[in-house]
Scaffold this motif. Structure first.
Motif, PDB file in Angstrom:
ATOM      1  N   GLN A  77      54.185   2.064 -24.904  1.00  0.00           N
ATOM      2  CA  GLN A  77      53.484   0.860 -24.481  1.00  0.00           C
ATOM      3  C   GLN A  77      52.181   1.231 -23.786  1.00  0.00           C
ATOM      4  OE1 GLN A  77      56.825  -0.915 -22.208  1.00  0.00           O
ATOM      5  NE2 GLN A  77      56.455  -2.774 -23.428  1.00  0.00           N
ATOM      6  N   ASP A 117      46.236  -3.020 -22.112  1.00  0.00           N
ATOM      7  CA  ASP A 117      44.833  -3.082 -22.510  1.00  0.00           C
ATOM      8  C   ASP A 117      43.975  -3.587 -21.354  1.00  0.00           C
ATOM      9  OD1 ASP A 117      45.109  -5.843 -22.401  1.00  0.00           O
ATOM     10  OD2 ASP A 117      45.286  -6.095 -24.562  1.00  0.00           O
ATOM     11  N   SER A 151      47.201  -7.112 -20.806  1.00  0.00           N
ATOM     12  CA  SER A 151      48.334  -7.401 -21.684  1.00  0.00           C
ATOM     13  C   SER A 151      49.041  -6.108 -22.066  1.00  0.00           C
ATOM     14  CB  SER A 151      47.866  -8.115 -22.957  1.00  0.00           C
ATOM     15  OG  SER A 151      47.260  -9.343 -22.634  1.00  0.00           O
ATOM     16  N   ARG A 194      51.058  -3.926 -24.677  1.00  0.00           N
ATOM     17  CA  ARG A 194      51.193  -3.840 -26.126  1.00  0.00           C
ATOM     18  C   ARG A 194      52.087  -2.656 -26.497  1.00  0.00           C
ATOM     19  NH1 ARG A 194      47.274  -6.411 -29.278  1.00  0.00           N
ATOM     20  NH2 ARG A 194      45.633  -7.479 -28.105  1.00  0.00           N
ATOM     21  N   ASP A 234      49.021  -0.822 -33.686  1.00  0.00           N
ATOM     22  CA  ASP A 234      49.535  -1.873 -32.798  1.00  0.00           C
ATOM     23  C   ASP A 234      50.781  -2.475 -33.449  1.00  0.00           C
ATOM     24  OD1 ASP A 234      50.092  -4.087 -31.264  1.00  0.00           O
ATOM     25  OD2 ASP A 234      48.032  -4.826 -31.177  1.00  0.00           O
ATOM     26  N   THR A 245      53.035  -4.429 -31.730  1.00  0.00           N
ATOM     27  CA  THR A 245      53.583  -5.401 -30.765  1.00  0.00           C
ATOM     28  C   THR A 245      54.416  -6.468 -31.459  1.00  0.00           C
ATOM     29  OG1 THR A 245      51.654  -5.045 -29.347  1.00  0.00           O
ATOM     30  CG2 THR A 245      52.976  -7.022 -28.934  1.00  0.00           C
TER      31      THR A 245
END
Length: 852
Positions: A242, A245, A249, A251, A276, A278
């Motif tokens: 993880q 950003d 947040s 991600r 990414d 997520t």
């Protein structure tokens, strides 16, 4: 712009037109040396040359196009660069363009792509001879190559930009960026998508430490260790972690890394992808949570749930299954489902599974069935199994839901008894009777046979319940049931019907010629024997009474509901002859009941459609003078024709319809009085008030409102009440009569002597008149023992004692009239004077009119 790897005519044209200004400057610079009158670049088309950019001296010229055939450019494209010092038009007489330009000298060189194909030309035209043309030809050829080199450079720049744009778009769509790290310089490079994933502006300064700072603390050590192993030992990695950003947040990302080496084995660079994930991780976590919730649900329902594969091996079960069968999870999973089946089901299971897998036909798939099941301790119990085929990752399997119904089966008998047995008498109840009666009706209808049904209702149970309590009331009902059960015999069966009723139904059906075998009168007599209704309650002997409805009928053409209605109506009629009243209905009685239902259904419509009217029968004094009228209601039905009041009034009295009819008679009678008064005739009219009508809460207000509406004095109305109406609620009736008497209303007791009224109440009620019933008047002169005359005498004397007037109805002969006059009766009414006639018949009536 296509993505061809070789520069062709299309790309040539596009590049020139998109970079016109730059190429024009290059032409101008070259022409500073060459001093041509016309200098241009043209692209080869199929059979022509199209000038893309050109100069006339130093000024741009418009785009032109000319035929290739017969031009010096054709020679250039076929043989290579060429030049003509002068008189070029003589060499190419078919080239009109050269002639139009006034060309003398000419230089031309082709633009040749990587595959040695001519795609265009560079051309210089001189209006005067160019003596050093040969010297310029090589320079001109080199310049053409320079132009093509520039074209190719621009072509590859555009191609590269487009490829990078495509790669960036793919990166955006897949949310996958890239990274490069050069150990020699410690330089870290990110692709645009990697910047976007971290929320950083593209081309922001980045290094290894800054990159690590984005990693969530829980994963920092793992990522750092993986990167160092890649750098030092060239061990690739692929890790999910993880990041946070720049917007804060969190991600999920997938980071991977590999190494690229020099030929000597040294590490040239480290590179990898940054994806990414997520959405994927969110969906995965959601699915895991959903799976946990499903498992929790499965563990908290009351049914066992099993999953088995195509071989019958148990692959999954919930906690309820473990508890239901007594196994641990390890004892079930991976074992055959046969272990949960008793014989012979266990031995046959493999055959059934194989047959279903081959044929696709199975009696149990998708259908709930009751089957035996076996627990670990060997106990056999009844289960309800619902089996559904499933498919998981292409593998066929089955999901079975099992419910232990052993307790339900044990409870069914109790429920059945509760549903179909009366708890007080333990006789079969109304629901059971309905089913048995419908079956018997069907059998009799098919064979054109007859049924006997009896309904017995205890008359005075309310008094028992009030006086002795419901416990003793139930005891009394139970004792009566025992007596009735004893006397009905083998050919009949008895059911509890309602609170204090019993249905007795013949078990057999009979043809018409065998009806005498019903012995209906014997059964009726046995059921109405008073001894069956003598009950000891609290050491006190209490005698109940009952009413019995009996019907013998062919059920063909009859509905269940209509027969029930007929027998209930028979009980109502029997109660008129209470105690121990009997009403036996034959087939004619069913027709009569059909007529009753027809009248009942059409009566409301008759009221709505104003089919009811009134007729007036005069009431006269001793000398025949008309002193008043009685308003009598009549019904002429569009469907039935004239309907007798004796037929529809009793039906109306069963519901609120009698009040509506009473209001109609009141309004029409007031209208007649109003009409008579306008003609100077002050004659009162008597109207009948029903028992249901007088106890209505708004009766007084409605009556006052009506007389005020027509402007009629209350004393112009005589309100006739039967003795039955008086005993409905004597205190309420008395209160209503006294209130109305204050306003001047007068009251007459109709049908006097036929009811059950108390003489004490007659003394305190505001009565103006007693009416001798036609029943007693009819027997004057016919009664051999003189009892009718004695009753008439007593009524006249009572009226005199109460100081009220006396009127006799039903006078039809002179003998009756003379007798009544002699005894002191004051007014008379009957056919001897006049039949009831409509209002129009009496319109010309004058004051003191006498009738013969």
């Amino acid at each position: 712009m296509s993505f061809e790897s070789v520069l062709n005519e299309s790309e040539f044209s596009t590049i020139i037109l998109e970079n016109r200004s730059a190429y024009e400057q290059d032409l101008k610079a070259f022409n500073e040396l060459l001093q041509a009158d016309y200098l241009y670049l043209g692209v080869k088309k199929k059979d022509s040359i199209s000038v893309l950019i050109g100069l006339s001296h130093h000024s741009p010229i418009a785009e032109i196009e000319y035929e290739l055939k017969g031009s010096p450019c054709e020679s250039v494209l076929l043989t290579g660069p060429c030049g003509y010092e002068s008189n070029v038009c003589e060499y190419f007489p078919a080239d009109n363009t050269l002639e139009a330009l006034g060309a003398q000298g000419y230089l031309g060189a082709g633009l040749i792509n990587e595959r040695s194909r001519d795609i265009g030309v560079l051309v210089a035209i001189f209006k005067t001879p160019k003596k050093d043309i040969t010297e310029w030809l090589q320079v001109f050829s080199l310049q053409a190559k320079l132009f093509f080199t520039q074209l190719q450079k621009d072509f590859f720049a555009i191609k590269t930009a487009r490829n990078l744009s495509l790669i960036d778009e793919i990166s955006r769509m897949s949310k996958t960026g890239s990274w490069e790290f050069y150990p020699e310089t410690e330089k870290l490079i990110w692709s645009p998508e990697t910047y976007r994933i971290h929320g950083l502006p593209i081309d922001s300064e980045i290094n290894f430490q800054k990159a690590i700072d984005f990693i969530v603390t829980d994963y920092t050590a793992e990522i750092t260790r993986a990167f160092e192993n890649l750098r030092n030992s060239q061990q690739p990695y692929d890790i999910q972690c993880q990041i946070i950003d720049t917007s804060g947040s969190v991600r999920w990302v997938r980071a991977s890394g590999k190494a690229e080496f020099y030929k000597n084995g040294a590490v040239k660079r480290l590179f990898g992808a940054f994806e990414d994930i997520t959405e994927y991780k969110t969906a995965l976590i959601l699915n895991e949570d959903r799976a946990k919730r499903i498992q929790s649900i499965l563990n908290n329902i009351n049914d066992a749930v099993f999953s088995i594969d195509a071989k019958g091996t148990i692959t999954h079960c919930n906690d309820v299954a473990l508890k239901m069968f007594g196994y641990t999870r390890g004892e079930l999973l991976g074992h055959s489902v046969e272990m949960l089946m008793p014989e012979p089901y266990a031995s046959n299971h493999d055959y059934y599974m194989r047959n279903y897998m081959e044929s696709g036909v199975g009696k149990i798939i998708g259908v709930g069935r009751q089957l035996p099941a076996k627990r670990k301790n060997g106990d056999i119990f009844q289960m309800e199994l619902s089996l559904t085929e499933s498919c998981d990752l292409g593998e066929r399997g089955f999901i079975g839901v099992i419910r232990d119904i052993s307790e339900r089966i044990e409870a069914q008998d109790t429920i059945y008894n509760l549903a179909y047995t009366d708890p007080v008498t333990h006789l079969r109840n109304q629901q059971w009777f309905h089913q048995r009666f419908k079956d018997l009706m069907l059998r009799a209808s098919m064979n054109q046979e007859y049924i006997h049904i009896l309904l017995l209702d205890i008359d005075n149970m309310a008094q028992i319940n009030t006086r002795f309590g419901f416990g003793n009331g139930n005891y009394a009902i139970r004792k009566v049931a025992e007596q009735l059960l004893f006397v009905i015999g083998h050919d009949y069966e008895i059911f509890k019907y309602g609170g204090d009723s019993f249905v007795v139904l013949s078990k057999k059906t009979y043809r018409k010629e065998e009806l005498h075998k019903f012995y209906s009168s014997l059964v009726e007599s046995a059921l109405l024997n008073p001894r069956h209704f003598d009950i000891m309650l609290n050491s006190v002997k209490w005698s109940l009474t009952a009413s019995l409805g009996s019907a013998v009928f062919n059920p063909q053409g009859q509905s269940f509901e209509s027969i029930i209605n007929v027998i209930e109506q028979a009980v109502k009629r029997a109660k008129r002859s209470a105690p121990f009243g009997l009403c036996h209905i034959s087939e004619e009685g069913f027709k009569e009941f059909d007529r009753y239902l027809d009248i009942k259904s059409k009566l409301e419509q008759a009221i709505e459609h104003d089919e009811l009217s009134i007729v007036l029968q005069p009431q006269v004094t001793h000398d025949g003078t008309v002193s008043s009228f009685e308003a009598l209601v009549r019904w002429y039905s569009k469907e039935f024709g004239p309907v007798s009041p004796g037929e529809f009034i009793p039906i109306a009295e069963e519901s609120y319809a009698i009040c509506e009819i009473g209001d109609i008679v009141l309004r029409k009678a007031l209208n007649v009085i109003s009409s008579f008064m306008k003609n100077g005739l002050n004659t009162s009219i008597a109207i009948n008030i029903s028992a249901r009508q007088i106890v209505m809460p708004d009766f007084v207000n409605t009556l006052l409102s009506r007389v005020n509406q027509f402007g009629i004095p209350p004393n112009m109305l005589m309100l006739e009440l039967t003795e039955t109406a008086l005993v409905v609620d004597i205190e309420l009736v008395k209160e209503t009569m006294l209130e109305l008497a204050k306003f001047g209303f007068r009251f007459s007791i109709d049908d006097f002597g036929t009811g059950y009224s108390s003489l004490a109440y007659l003394k305190v009620l505001p009565i103006s008149e007693l009416k001798i019933d036609k029943y007693f008047v009819d027997d004057i002169g016919k009664d051999s023992d003189g009892k009718a005359a004695q009753i008439v005498d007593a009524i006249i004397e009572m009226a005199r004692a109460l100081n009220v007037s006396c009127i006799a109805e039903g006078v039809e002969s002179e003998e009756q009239l003379n007798y009544l006059k002699a005894k002191g009766c004051e007014k008379f009414q009957g056919y001897y004077f006049s039949r009831p006639e409509p209002q129009a018949h009496w319109e010309g009536l004058q004051k003191n009119t006498k009738l013969p």
